[in-house]
Design a protein around this motif. Structure first.
Motif, short mmCIF file in Angstrom:
data_model
loop_
_atom_site.label_atom_id
_atom_site.label_comp_id
_atom_site.label_asym_id
_atom_site.label_seq_id
_atom_site.Cartn_x
_atom_site.Cartn_y
_atom_site.Cartn_z
N ILE A 36 9.30 6.85 1.73
CA ILE A 36 8.25 6.69 2.75
C ILE A 36 7.02 6.05 2.13
O ILE A 36 6.42 5.12 2.71
CB ILE A 36 7.91 8.05 3.39
CG1 ILE A 36 9.08 8.52 4.26
CG2 ILE A 36 6.64 7.96 4.23
CD1 ILE A 36 8.98 9.96 4.72
N LEU A 37 6.63 6.51 0.95
CA LEU A 37 5.47 5.93 0.27
C LEU A 37 5.69 4.45 -0.02
O LEU A 37 4.81 3.62 0.24
CB LEU A 37 5.19 6.67 -1.04
CG LEU A 37 4.50 8.02 -0.92
CD1 LEU A 37 4.54 8.74 -2.26
CD2 LEU A 37 3.08 7.86 -0.45
N ALA A 39 7.70 2.37 1.50
CA ALA A 39 7.74 1.61 2.75
C ALA A 39 6.34 1.38 3.30
O ALA A 39 6.00 0.27 3.72
CB ALA A 39 8.60 2.34 3.77
N GLN A 40 5.52 2.42 3.27
CA GLN A 40 4.17 2.29 3.81
C GLN A 40 3.28 1.42 2.93
O GLN A 40 2.52 0.61 3.43
CB GLN A 40 3.53 3.68 4.01
CG GLN A 40 4.21 4.51 5.08
CD GLN A 40 4.27 3.79 6.43
OE1 GLN A 40 3.28 3.25 6.91
NE2 GLN A 40 5.44 3.78 7.03
N LEU A 41 3.41 1.58 1.62
CA LEU A 41 2.60 0.77 0.71
C LEU A 41 3.01 -0.70 0.74
O LEU A 41 2.17 -1.58 0.56
CB LEU A 41 2.68 1.32 -0.71
CG LEU A 41 1.99 2.66 -0.92
CD1 LEU A 41 2.31 3.21 -2.31
CD2 LEU A 41 0.49 2.55 -0.73
N LYS A 43 3.76 -2.30 3.27
CA LYS A 43 3.17 -2.90 4.48
C LYS A 43 1.73 -3.34 4.25
O LYS A 43 1.21 -4.16 4.98
CB LYS A 43 3.21 -1.90 5.63
CG LYS A 43 4.59 -1.61 6.14
CD LYS A 43 4.55 -0.60 7.27
CE LYS A 43 5.94 -0.23 7.73
NZ LYS A 43 5.90 0.79 8.80
N LEU A 44 1.11 -2.77 3.22
CA LEU A 44 -0.27 -3.12 2.93
C LEU A 44 -0.33 -4.49 2.27
O LEU A 44 0.56 -4.88 1.53
CB LEU A 44 -0.90 -2.08 1.99
CG LEU A 44 -0.99 -0.66 2.53
CD1 LEU A 44 -1.54 0.25 1.44
CD2 LEU A 44 -1.86 -0.60 3.76
#
Length: 82
Positions: A36-37, A39-41, A43-44
């Motif tokens: 999850i980390l 995947a979210q990072l 996107k940044l």
């Protein structure tokens, strides 16, 4: 991108902060945290510190060249006006 060891540390911290009952779920939860980390990072819109420093130097050199060209243009303009 980010150092995988840092992601592991963050995932471990999240895992450690869980109540004991949830900790028993085991490494699956820690692995999910990492996924999850990541995947979210991803996107940044971020760059590494090295890339940032390189681009800062390029920008600084470009600014210096622009200032030099502006100075030369001012000198040429003042010479033409005489």
């Amino acid at each position: 991108m980010l150092d995988p060891k840092k992601l592991e540390n963050i995932a471990q911290q999240l895992h450690n902060s869980l109540p004991q009952g949830l900790k028993n779920v085991g490494s699956d939860l820690e692995e999910k945290f990492k996924q999850i980390l990541q995947a979210q990072l991803s996107k940044l819109d971020v760059v590494t510190r090295e890339e940032f420093d390189v681009q800062s130097q390029v920008l600084l050199r470009t600014r210096e060249k622009l200032n030099e060209l502006e100075k030369r243009l001012d000198e040429m303009s003042s010479t033409e006006q005489k």
